[in-house]
Design a protein around this motif. Structure first.
Motif: not given
Length: 698
Positions: A309-312, A334-339, A430-433, A444-447
């Motif tokens: 899902d992260f990649h997509n 960015l708020d919509g994407l990351f949060y 953290e990416p999640g709990p 993926e994030l770096e790219f």
């Protein structure tokens, strides 16, 4: 039997803890060390289980050698760990020293193993438990045991000394607390655990004491992990209950369901039933942990993204970066994407200020600053890639910036470079709990973030252009005011003359009551006239935000013509003003339209010679637009420059700035209108189209 079951459960806990520590952050040096330091304790639990449940000499041999392996490996690993925590001080010379220590460990371990093989064929378990009797049977083993004792004690003393000396570094309070916890609890508990087969087995209640201390060690290790801040409390709870308890329940059901099968296995191989149960648990753990890891990433993270899902999400969102032209749009995006999409617990974008002296949040929501030439900026320029805070902290020198990152619960730091210049960085939690970043997610994030510096540069240029246009608009407005100032001065001089003459007459002559009232009314009328003139001037010079609302554009145009009436009279220009009604209503800011109209009228005045005509037509164009036409008989605009007439800084005047028409075009566009230069045979015609008010549609 109960003690054996507890040993099995304790082993499962430790195994699950090792698994969770390592895979929580496989790239973290501290995570790797902590998972390795727990292995000797797990080996000690296996040793105790083998010694207590199995009668065969082979099992006893395996148990003792596992214990010796755990005891010997723990101390060089602990010494090795001291070179990386609290700061990475490993050098080439020290690395060679560590390698020599590991070689020494292998030599001593081999000596213990081969001298142990010299024991007689028949040795009772009691002889093994009573270590001094065992030393009498194998003197060579006693010699190597003394060497091992001196070797491990020396390593332990050196390691404690290193940790104590490290307290003199510039450390955070949490790091000093961790060192105290290691020295005060971790080391003595480890000694008890690693030499448990000598201390507890000969005692009558030795195994119960061992279980208590082993459980205490596991709890203490968990507390230490939480103190390090590399694990989440939810991850600890999941490790201690979700994994092992589920597996133990499954195995117990399986064991009682196939009790006959397990009994046959036990009798055939001469194994204690606890060993069979232990083997079943171990096999299930190895088979189910990868499955549980994938399952829990979806179940326990509350629907947040997994690597696929992260990649997509990043792939779909990358295209949207090309449409962003302001930092406000970028922050919202960015708020919509990351949060919302990726459900990351926290992120911040910090960019360099104009002076370059510090990095500040792009959205201004948090009062967080990092110096532009501080240690964080220096490390990011050195690494030039996404870094884990754990890895960065090991090579830190000053504690203030590092403490800020820890207080903000930052896990990843991603630098942003425009060519070779560090223009900002992202801070991620953290990416999640209860989960760390997967390596694939970091890649993926770096790219994805590699395209952000271009967007920031574009936003900066766009916002600077807007600010420049606003400044230019203010300059142009003052230039317009300067153009009409001579006419305004003339307009004010006339009422001042009337006021002065009336006041002088009233002061020098004896006047009747009617005459006094007449001269007083002259003064009052002319005073009001000057007040209106001054209000018009102020309405032009005030720099305020545009408020587009329905206005009568006929009144505004009349007011603009009135303001430049003196210049019109000087050239004997004829004004042909036509409106299809006295009320033509459009949606625009009152003063914006005034500025644009004045600009077009003054341009027309400059272009025309004496006696020429300026035509102004106002009306509706269809039912949705209001139209204003300014047509003059002055000098024609050449065909080769008509396409550039609205470009900034383009002018055909000798003294012009080239800003008036470009600013007018932007102001009209901001009001959802348009301004155009029309083709006409004898006249230069500009047309303004504005959205008509709903109330004005006929």
């Amino acid at each position: 039997m109960l003690i054996n079951v507890f040993l099995v459960i304790l082993f499962v806990f430790d195994f699950a803890l090792i698994y969770m520590i390592y895979f929580y952050n496989p790239s973290g040096t501290i995570n790797r060390f902590l998972s390795l330091l727990l292995i000797p304790i797990m080996l000690s639990n296996i040793e105790m289980l083998l010694l207590m449940t199995v009668e065969s000499s082979l099992s006893i041999d395996i148990g003792l050698n596992m214990a010796f392996l755990g005891g010997l490996s723990f101390f060089p690993m602990f010494y090795h760990f001291s070179f990386y925590y609290p700061r990475n001080v490993m050098t080439g010379k020290r690395k060679k020293r560590v390698i020599i220590l590991y070689i020494g460990t292998i030599v001593i371990g081999a000596g213990l193993f081969f001298t142990y093989l010299l024991k007689p064929e028949v040795v009772s378990k009691a002889d093994v438990f009573h270590i001094f009797e065992f030393f009498k049977i194998i003197p060579a083993f006693f010699v190597f045991y003394i060497i091992m004792f001196i070797y491990t004690s020396g390593l332990l003393a050196v390691t404690i000394r290193k940790f104590i000396k490290s307290c003199n570094m510039n450390l955070m309070a949490s790091e000093k607390r961790n060192i105290i916890m290691i020295i005060a609890g971790f080391i003595p508990t480890s000694i008890f655990m690693l030499f448990s087969y000598f201390l507890f087995l000969p005692l009558r209640s030795g195994m119960k004491i061992y279980l208590v201390l082993s459980a205490f060690y596991t709890v203490y290790f968990i507390i230490l992990l939480l103190s390090f801040g590399y694990l989440d409390k939810k991850a600890i709870v999941r490790t201690l209950f979700t994994y092992p308890v589920t597996i133990v329940i499954i195995v117990l059901i399986f064991n009682y369901g196939l009790k006959g099968f397990n009994d046959n296995i036990s009798s055939h191989f001469g194994l204690n039933p606890s060993i069979v149960l232990f083997s079943e648990i171990l096999i299930l753990m190895l088979l189910l942990f990868p499955v549980v890891r994938v399952f829990e990433s979806r179940l326990l993270r509350g629907g947040s993204s997994v690597p696929g899902d992260f990649h997509n999400s990043l792939k779909k969102s990358a295209a949207g970066l090309s449409d962003i032209v302001s930092m406000t749009e970028l922050n919202t995006y960015l708020d919509g994407l990351f949060y919302q999409q990726l459900q990351i617990t926290k992120y911040m974008l910090l960019i360099s200020t104009e002076s370059g002296g510090e990095f500040a949040p792009a959205d201004g929501r948090e009062d967080l600053r990092f110096p532009g030439y501080g240690e964080l900026a220096g490390k990011l320029e050195g690494y030039r890639k996404i870094m884990n805070i754990q890895q960065m902290s090991l090579a830190w020198h000053e504690g203030e910036e590092l403490q800020t990152l820890y207080d903000q619960k930052i896990v990843l730091i991603a630098p942003l470079f425009n060519r070779q210049e560090l223009i900002g960085f992202f801070l991620f939690g953290e990416p999640g709990p209860a989960r760390a970043w997967y390596p694939s997610e970091v890649d993926e994030l770096e790219f994805f973030l590699s395209g952000v510096p271009v967007v920031i540069a574009r936003c900066s240029m766009h916002e600077k252009a807007i600010a420049l246009e606003k400044r230019q608009a203010s300059i142009e407005k003052m230039a317009v005011l300067s153009e009409i100032s001579s006419g305004i001065a003339h307009e004010i001089r006339n009422p001042l003359s009337i006021i002065s003459a009336s006041a002088e007459t009233m002061a020098l002559r004896e006047l009747s009551a009617d005459e006094v009232r007449r001269f007083a009314s002259y003064i009052q009328d002319e005073t009001q006239r000057m007040s209106r003139l001054l209000s018009r001037i102020l309405s032009i010079s005030v720099n305020s935000e545009a408020k587009h609302q329905p206005v009568n554009i006929v009144k505004i145009i009349r007011r603009a013509l009135d303001l430049v009436s003196t210049k019109l009279r000087k050239k004997n220009l004829i004004i042909d003003f036509k409106s299809e009604s006295e009320s033509v209503v459009a949606v625009i800011d009152n003063e914006v339209l005034m500025q644009v109209c004045l600009n077009l009228i003054l341009n027309a005045v400059d272009a025309m010679s004496d006696g020429m005509r300026l035509r102004v037509d106002v009306g509706y164009l269809g039912e949705s637009q209001a139209s204003i036409i300014f047509a003059n008989q002055g000098q024609k605009i050449p065909d080769d420059v008509r396409g550039r007439i609205f470009d900034p800084f383009f002018t055909t005047k000798k003294t012009g700035t080239g800003l008036g028409l470009s600013i007018s075009k932007r102001l009209i566009k901001d009001a959802s209108g348009e301004i155009n230069l029309l083709n006409s045979g004898d006249e230069t015609v500009f047309q303004i189209l504005l959205p008509a008010s709903a109330d004005s549609v006929r």
